[in-house]
Design a protein around this motif. Structure first.
Motif, mmCIF file in Angstrom:
data_model
loop_
_atom_site.group_PDB
_atom_site.id
_atom_site.type_symbol
_atom_site.label_atom_id
_atom_site.label_comp_id
_atom_site.label_asym_id
_atom_site.label_seq_id
_atom_site.Cartn_x
_atom_site.Cartn_y
_atom_site.Cartn_z
ATOM 1 N N ILE A 173 0.935 -1.406 0.492
ATOM 2 C CA ILE A 173 -0.049 -0.309 0.038
ATOM 3 C C ILE A 173 1.347 1.129 0.504
ATOM 4 O O ILE A 173 1.865 1.331 0.703
ATOM 5 C CB ILE A 173 -0.514 0.235 0.987
ATOM 6 C CG1 ILE A 173 -1.857 -1.346 1.693
ATOM 7 C CG2 ILE A 173 -2.126 1.251 0.860
ATOM 8 C CD1 ILE A 173 -1.986 -1.827 2.279
ATOM 9 N N GLU A 174 0.410 1.951 -1.012
ATOM 10 C CA GLU A 174 1.391 3.008 -0.716
ATOM 11 C C GLU A 174 0.876 4.542 -0.054
ATOM 12 O O GLU A 174 -0.012 4.732 1.160
ATOM 13 C CB GLU A 174 0.984 4.440 -2.064
ATOM 14 C CG GLU A 174 1.451 3.568 -3.484
ATOM 15 C CD GLU A 174 3.880 3.330 -3.928
ATOM 16 O OE1 GLU A 174 3.990 4.197 -2.911
ATOM 17 O OE2 GLU A 174 3.988 2.558 -3.356
ATOM 18 N N PRO A 175 1.812 4.858 0.160
ATOM 19 C CA PRO A 175 1.975 6.070 1.658
ATOM 20 C C PRO A 175 1.093 6.976 0.620
ATOM 21 O O PRO A 175 1.783 7.414 -0.317
ATOM 22 C CB PRO A 175 3.296 6.530 2.052
ATOM 23 C CG PRO A 175 4.084 5.802 0.778
ATOM 24 C CD PRO A 175 3.618 4.783 0.196
ATOM 25 N N SER A 176 0.357 7.691 1.893
ATOM 26 C CA SER A 176 -0.622 8.377 1.208
ATOM 27 C C SER A 176 0.116 9.915 0.805
ATOM 28 O O SER A 176 0.302 10.813 -0.577
ATOM 29 C CB SER A 176 -1.696 9.089 2.224
ATOM 30 O OG SER A 176 -1.035 9.204 3.164
ATOM 31 N N HIS A 177 0.831 10.767 1.453
ATOM 32 C CA HIS A 177 1.274 12.140 1.634
ATOM 33 C C HIS A 177 2.727 11.612 0.816
ATOM 34 O O HIS A 177 3.670 13.332 1.072
ATOM 35 C CB HIS A 177 1.888 12.727 2.411
ATOM 36 C CG HIS A 177 2.227 12.077 3.820
ATOM 37 N ND1 HIS A 177 1.885 11.495 4.309
ATOM 38 C CD2 HIS A 177 3.703 11.935 3.875
ATOM 39 C CE1 HIS A 177 3.137 11.005 5.015
ATOM 40 N NE2 HIS A 177 4.050 11.832 4.867
ATOM 41 N N MET A 178 3.388 10.946 0.144
ATOM 42 C CA MET A 178 4.132 10.992 -0.563
ATOM 43 C C MET A 178 4.067 9.968 -2.391
ATOM 44 O O MET A 178 4.220 9.529 -2.511
ATOM 45 C CB MET A 178 5.361 9.613 0.176
ATOM 46 C CG MET A 178 6.229 10.550 0.861
ATOM 47 S SD MET A 178 7.894 9.747 0.915
ATOM 48 C CE MET A 178 8.778 10.620 2.333
ATOM 49 N N GLU B 3 -6.012 9.041 8.408
ATOM 50 C CA GLU B 3 -5.356 9.728 8.415
ATOM 51 C C GLU B 3 -4.640 9.183 9.724
ATOM 52 O O GLU B 3 -5.308 9.865 10.847
ATOM 53 C CB GLU B 3 -5.147 11.210 7.840
ATOM 54 C CG GLU B 3 -5.730 11.587 6.531
ATOM 55 C CD GLU B 3 -4.570 12.170 6.073
ATOM 56 O OE1 GLU B 3 -3.925 12.496 6.148
ATOM 57 O OE2 GLU B 3 -4.386 11.888 4.588
ATOM 58 N N THR B 150 7.296 7.876 7.200
ATOM 59 C CA THR B 150 5.815 8.065 6.619
ATOM 60 C C THR B 150 5.220 7.097 7.583
ATOM 61 O O THR B 150 5.146 6.797 8.243
ATOM 62 C CB THR B 150 5.206 7.890 5.151
ATOM 63 O OG1 THR B 150 4.991 6.302 4.958
ATOM 64 C CG2 THR B 150 5.927 8.228 3.833
ATOM 65 N N PRO B 151 3.993 7.784 8.082
ATOM 66 C CA PRO B 151 3.234 7.133 9.069
ATOM 67 C C PRO B 151 2.583 5.967 8.856
ATOM 68 O O PRO B 151 3.342 5.049 9.811
ATOM 69 C CB PRO B 151 1.637 7.796 9.008
ATOM 70 C CG PRO B 151 2.403 9.288 9.267
ATOM 71 C CD PRO B 151 3.428 9.112 7.709
ATOM 72 N N TYR B 152 2.640 5.924 7.553
ATOM 73 C CA TYR B 152 2.501 4.025 6.728
ATOM 74 C C TYR B 152 3.756 3.424 6.969
ATOM 75 O O TYR B 152 4.018 2.180 7.168
ATOM 76 C CB TYR B 152 2.085 4.435 4.952
ATOM 77 C CG TYR B 152 2.199 3.480 4.378
ATOM 78 C CD1 TYR B 152 0.982 2.303 4.361
ATOM 79 C CD2 TYR B 152 3.210 2.876 4.051
ATOM 80 C CE1 TYR B 152 1.224 0.767 3.794
ATOM 81 C CE2 TYR B 152 3.284 1.588 2.825
ATOM 82 C CZ TYR B 152 2.310 0.640 3.057
ATOM 83 O OH TYR B 152 2.042 -0.186 2.439
ATOM 84 N N THR B 180 1.001 13.799 9.667
ATOM 85 C CA THR B 180 -0.191 12.818 9.370
ATOM 86 C C THR B 180 -0.113 11.775 7.800
ATOM 87 O O THR B 180 0.937 12.751 7.089
ATOM 88 C CB THR B 180 -1.127 13.319 9.256
ATOM 89 O OG1 THR B 180 -1.776 14.188 8.707
ATOM 90 C CG2 THR B 180 -1.492 14.302 10.839
ATOM 91 N N GLY B 181 -0.809 10.588 7.729
ATOM 92 C CA GLY B 181 -0.533 10.208 6.236
ATOM 93 C C GLY B 181 -2.398 8.713 6.867
ATOM 94 O O GLY B 181 -2.355 8.937 7.527
ATOM 95 N N GLU B 182 -2.297 8.325 5.287
ATOM 96 C CA GLU B 182 -3.386 7.386 5.278
ATOM 97 C C GLU B 182 -2.228 6.196 5.931
ATOM 98 O O GLU B 182 -0.903 5.216 5.487
ATOM 99 C CB GLU B 182 -3.123 7.407 3.559
ATOM 100 C CG GLU B 182 -4.706 8.654 3.887
ATOM 101 C CD GLU B 182 -5.110 7.875 2.307
ATOM 102 O OE1 GLU B 182 -5.180 6.916 1.590
ATOM 103 O OE2 GLU B 182 -6.217 7.962 1.651
ATOM 104 N N PRO B 184 -3.520 1.854 7.275
ATOM 105 C CA PRO B 184 -4.724 0.567 7.146
ATOM 106 C C PRO B 184 -5.048 0.845 8.048
ATOM 107 O O PRO B 184 -4.160 0.527 9.530
ATOM 108 C CB PRO B 184 -3.666 -0.460 6.459
ATOM 109 C CG PRO B 184 -2.683 0.469 5.518
ATOM 110 C CD PRO B 184 -2.398 1.263 6.331
ATOM 111 N N GLU B 186 -6.027 -1.940 9.534
ATOM 112 C CA GLU B 186 -5.457 -4.179 9.724
ATOM 113 C C GLU B 186 -4.227 -4.175 10.848
ATOM 114 O O GLU B 186 -3.375 -2.506 9.426
ATOM 115 C CB GLU B 186 -6.006 -4.841 8.648
ATOM 116 C CG GLU B 186 -5.045 -4.313 7.755
ATOM 117 C CD GLU B 186 -6.175 -3.647 6.196
ATOM 118 O OE1 GLU B 186 -6.553 -2.934 7.055
ATOM 119 O OE2 GLU B 186 -5.378 -2.918 5.617
#
Lengths: 428, 326
Positions: A173-178, B3, B150-152, B180-182, B184, B186
Motif C-alpha cells: 500500500i502506498e504511503p499517501s502523502h508521498m 489519516e 511516513t506514518p504508513y 499525518t498520512g494514510e 490501514p 488492519e
C-alpha cells in the motif's frame, strides 16, 4: 611564436561550432582579415577571419567535425619566426578566451570518457576521437555522445518497464502523502523498418536547431489558428503605382514588404500580438521587430533562417524593402550574423511565391504569433453585390493562447485587413 | 483511508503486537505514567498495565542491558530511547551485547529486541541531543536499522521489527511525529531491507533515508521547473541496504545523489555511494554526489542548524552539478 586559432564564440548560446569549409591549407600564407573558414554555429554559418599575418603550420580540425568553443582549430606561425620567439612579436590576439589545450597545441587531446558515454558510443558507433567533451577537464559525457547521435530524446524515453511496475505491486500500500507522480514518457517514433534503399544522412547543426526549437515550440505553446481573406486590389494597385513612380530610384516593393509594414504598424493597436509569455508574466516588447522566414538554397545546406527587421513600425517602406532584400540575399549567399537574426517579436512566413494559397506555421519562440501568408491570386469575388474578378490573399495567424486569445487575434487580423484594404494608412 | 499521525502509527504497531504476542513489552523513560516524552505511548499503560509498560530511571545502560537479558530469555522488548543521543551511554549493551549475542553464544541465544526513539537534529536541541546515529551504528554487524519516513512505513516497518528475531534499531524523528498520512487499520508489515521508489524521473536518482526525503521532494519540485526530473528512492532501511532497487534506478538515470543527514566521513552516504560505484560502474556518467550535514556539531541557533543540515538548496546544487547542469 605560433598563434593558435581557436573556435570563436560567435553567439551567446554557442557551445560548439563546425568548420564546414576551410579556405586555407597548411603552408598557405595568410594576412590579417583573410577568411580562414566558414563556421557553422547553432544559429548561422559565419566567416572566421585571420587576426594575424603568418603561415598556416597546422590545421587541427577537419571539415564537418563539431568542436567546442575555445578548441584550437589551426596554428599560424609568423613568417619571420625563429625557434626562439623574438621579444617584439605581438601577443597572439585570440578572438576568444584561451583554449583548454593551450599548453601543448600540437598534442592530441586526451579523451576522458564516462562509463556510460563510452558504452553509448559503442552502441551507436560514435567515434569518440571526433567529440569534444563538455564535462570538467573535457570529460566526454552521456550528453556529448547523445548530441552526436542526435537522439537524446529517444534515449531519455527508453525507460525499462521494471521501474514503472514497482508502483503497481498489489500487496504494497502506498504511503499517501508521498504521491508518486507519473512522469510522462514521450516517445519519438523510431521503429522505421530499415531497408537497403534507405539512406541515413547526419544533419547539420542548423537542422538540429530547427528540429529542437520547433519541437519545443509545438510541445510547449498551446497553438491555435485564425484565418482571414484579404481583398488585395488596393494594395496591388498601390504597389504598382509606387514601383512605377520610383523605378528610377531602384525601389522595387514586394507584397511581402507591404505586409511587413502593415503587420508592424498594426501592433500599435494590438500590443498583445507583440508580446511574449514569461512563466508568470507577459512581456510587452518595446520594439516591433518583424522576423521574415527565408528558405536557404540546397547548395548551402537548405533549411531556413529568420532575419529580423528592427523597429519596422517606425521605418519607411523603402527602408524595409531594401533591408529585406539585402538580408535575404546575404542569408542565401554568405550567411547572417547572430545580431541579424536576434530579437524578433513577431514573424511572417510567406509561401505565396510557391503558389500555396493557405497554410499554418509553427510559432517562433519567444514570439506569441506567426503569420502564414498565402499567394495573392485573382479570383471571382463579390464586390458591392456584384460578381467580379479581384485579387485575394489568405493569411493564417498561429497564436500562443497563453498570451493571445481568439478575439485578440481576430481584432489584429481586422486591423491588418483595414490596412491592407486601405493601404494609404501604412505609407506614413 | 483514515489519516494517522506518525506517533499514533508507531503506537498502533506496538499495541497491536502487544495484543497479538504477550511476550512483547515496552520499557523506557516516561513511557508509562507520562504517556511518553513525545506521547508515542499514550494510553498504553492503561491498556496493558504497569507489568508490560515500564517506566525506568534515567539509566539507559541499565534498562538497555536489562531488556537484552529479557530478550535472551525469550521475551520481546521494545526499548524507547527518548533520544538516540542518549543511547550513547548504552553503547556497550546495544552494540557489544545485542548485536553480537547470537554470534558469541554460538547460536544459543538470540536477541529479538527493538530499540526505538528520536534521531537527528532540527529541533534546536543543541549538539549533544542532536545525534544522527545511523552512520555510527550501521558500521556494526548483527543489527538491522530501519528509518521510516511516513506514518504508513512507520507502522509497517515497526511491526516487522517487533516480529524480527534480530535486534532492530528504529530511528524516528521528533520533527516528523506530528506528520499525518494514510495508514490501514488492519495490521500489516513492510519488509526490512526493501527500498521504495517515491517519485519517478529520468534525469537523476536521489537516494535518501528518513526526514531528508522531504527536502529531496522539495528539491525535486524546484528542479522539475528547470526541466530536471528526479527519481527519489526512500531507502526505508539502512542495514540491510537495498542496493538492487537503488542500482536499477541509477543504471537508468546514470546519475546519483545520496542525501544523508549524518556527517560525511565513513557514513551511510559514503557506503551507498561506494555500492553504487561498484554496481553501476559502467552506467555512471559522473561520480556519485553526496549531501550531508556539515562537519560541525549541530548548532543551537535555528538558522545555523537549518543551514548545517541537508536542505533543498544543497540537494538542488548537487543534482545540477552531477548532471552537468551547474
Amino acid at each position: 611564436m605560433p598563434i593558435e586559432i581557436t573556435m570563436p564564440r560567435l553567439s551567446d548560446t554557442m557551445e560548439k561550432g563546425t568548420i564546414i569549409k576551410w579556405h586555407i591549407a597548411e603552408g598557405d600564407d595568410v594576412t590579417a582579415g583573410d577568411i580562414l573558414a566558414d563556421v557553422e554555429t547553432d544559429k548561422a554559418t559565419m566567416e572566421m577571419q585571420a587576426f594575424d599575418d603568418g603561415r598556416v603550420s597546422r590545421i587541427a580540425v577537419d571539415e564537418g567535425v563539431a568542436v567546442a568553443v575555445g578548441t584550437v582549430v589551426a596554428v599560424i606561425v609568423e613568417e619571420d619566426d625563429e625557434p626562439a620567439a623574438s621579444a617584439s612579436s605581438e601577443p597572439a590576439a585570440s578572438p576568444t578566451e584561451s583554449p583548454a589545450l593551450a599548453d601543448d597545441p600540437v598534442a592530441a587531446p586526451c579523451h576522458k570518457v564516462t562509463s556510460v558515454a563510452r558504452r553509448l558510443a559503442e552502441q551507436h558507433g560514435v567515434d569518440l576521437s571526433g567529440l569534444e567533451g563538455s564535462g570538467p577537464g573535457g570529460r566526454i559525457t552521456k550528453r556529448d555522445v547523445l548530441a552526436a547521435v542526435g537522439t537524446s530524446e529517444e534515449m531519455r524515453a527508453s525507460v525499462p518497464p521494471s521501474a514503472q511496475e514497482q508502483h503497481a505491486r498489489p500487496d504494497v500500500i502506498e504511503p499517501s502523502h508521498m504521491p508518486v507522480p507519473a512522469v510522462p514518457v514521450t516517445r519519438v517514433a523510431t521503429s522505421l523498418a530499415g531497408t537497403d534503399s534507405d539512406r541515413r544522412e547526419p544533419v547539420s547543426i542548423m537542422r538540429q536547431t530547427i528540429a529542437r526549437r520547433l519541437v519545443e515550440s509545438k510541445q510547449e505553446i498551446p497553438h491555435y489558428q485564425v484565418s482571414m481573406v484579404f481583398a488585395m486590389d488596393a494594395m496591388m494597385a498601390l504597389r504598382k503605382d509606387l514601383n512605377t513612380e520610383l523605378a528610377d530610384q531602384g525601389v522595387r516593393l514586394s507584397v511581402n514588404d507591404l505586409l511587413v509594414r502593415a503587420c508592424a504598424v498594426a501592433m500599435n493597436r494590438n500590443p498583445l500580438m507583440n508580446a511574449s509569455w514569461d512563466g508568470d508574466a507577459i512581456v510587452y516588447h518595446g520594439e516591433v521587430n518583424i522576423g521574415v522566414a527565408v528558405a536557404l538554397p540546397e547548395e548551402r545546406g537548405g533549411g531556413l533562417v529568420v532575419p529580423v527587421l528592427r523597429n519596422a513600425d517606425s521605418r519607411s517602406l523603402r527602408a524595409i524593402s531594401a533591408e529585406t532584400r539585402a538580408l535575404s540575399e546575404k542569408a542565401r549567399t554568405r550567411g547572417l550574423t547572430v545580431e541579424e537574426m536576434e530579437g524578433a517579436t513577431f514573424t511572417i512566413s510567406n509561401l505565396g511565391m510557391f503558389g500555396v494559397d493557405a497554410f499554418t506555421a509553427i510559432i517562433n519562440p519567444p514570439n506569441s504569433a506567426i503569420l502564414a501568408v498565402g499567394a495573392c491570386l485573382q479570383k471571382p469575388v463579390v464586390r458591392d453585390g456584384e460578381l467580379t474578378i479581384g485579387w485575394e490573399m489568405n493569411a493564417t495567424l498561429s497564436n500562443d493562447h497563453r498570451v493571445v486569445d481568439g478575439a485578440t487575434a481576430a481584432r489584429y487580423l481586422g486591423t491588418l485587413k483595414e490596412f491592407i484594404e486601405h493601404p494609404a494608412a501604412i505609407l506614413v | 483511508m483514515r489519516e494517522l499521525a506518525f506517533r499514533d502509527a508507531l503506537r498502533e504497531a506496538m499495541s497491536e503486537e502487544m495484543r497479538r504476542d504477550e511476550r512483547v513489552f515496552l520499557i523506557g523513560e516516561e513511557v508509562a505514567q507520562y504517556n511518553g516524552a513525545y506521547k508515542v505511548s499514550k494510553g498504553m499503560l492503561e491498556e496493558f498495565g504497569a507489568r508490560r509498560v515500564i517506566d525506568t530511571p534515567v539509566s539507559e545502560s541499565g534498562f538497555a542491558g536489562l531488556s537484552i537479558g529479557a530478550a535472551m530469555m525469550g521475551l520481546r522488548p521494545i526499548v524507547e530511547f527518548m533520544s538516540w543521543s542518549f543511547s550513547l551511554v548504552a553503547a556497550d549493551p546495544i552494540l557489544n551485547n545485542a548485536a553480537k549475542m547470537l554470534y558469541m553464544s554460538g547460536g544459543q541465544f538470540g536477541c529479538p529486541i527493538v530499540f526505538r526513539g528520536n534521531d537527528g537534529a532540527g529541533g534546536q536541541l543543541g549538539s549533544t541531543h542532536s545525534w544522527c546515529v545511523e552512520s555510527l551504528y550501521a558500521n556494526v554487524p548483527g543489527l538491522k536499522i530501519i528509518i521510516p519516513s511516513t506514518p504508513y512505513t512507520a507502522k509497517g516497518l515497526l511491526t516487522q521489527a517487533i516480529r524480527d528475531d534480530n535486534p532492530v534499531f528504529c530511528l524516528e524523528n521528533e520533527r516528523m511525529l506530528a506528520l499525518t498520512g494514510e495508514v490501514p487499520e488492519e495490521s500489516y508489515t513492510l519488509p526490512i531491507g526493501k527500498a521504495e521508489l517515491i517519485r519517478s524521473g529520468n534525469d537523476c536518482t536521489i537516494v535518501s533515508f528518513g526526514r531528508p526525503l522531504y527536502f529531496c521532494l522539495e528539491a525535486a519540485e524546484e528542479l522539475a521547473r528547470e526541466g530536471i526530473e528526479c527519481e527519489i528512492i526512500d531507502g526505508r532501511s539502512i542495514t540491510p541496504l537495498d542496493i538492487d532497487t537503488i542500482a536499477a534506478s541509477v543504471c537508468r538515470t546514470n546519475y546519483c545523489v545520496v542525501v544523508d543527514q549524518s556527517w560525511s566521513f565513513a557514513s551511510v552516504g559514503s557506503e551507498v555511494a561506494a555500492e553504487v560505484h561498484r554496481v553501476c560502474f559502467d552506467d555512471l556518467d559522473n561520480y556519485v554526489y553526496r549531501v550531508h550535514s556539515d562537519d560541525v556539531p549541530a548548532p543551537y541557533a535555528k538558522g545555523l542548524e537549518q543551514e548545517m543540515l541537508p536542505n533543498a538548496r544543497k540537494i538542488c546544487e548537487a543534482v545540477r552539478s552531477v548532471t552537468y547542469n551547474a
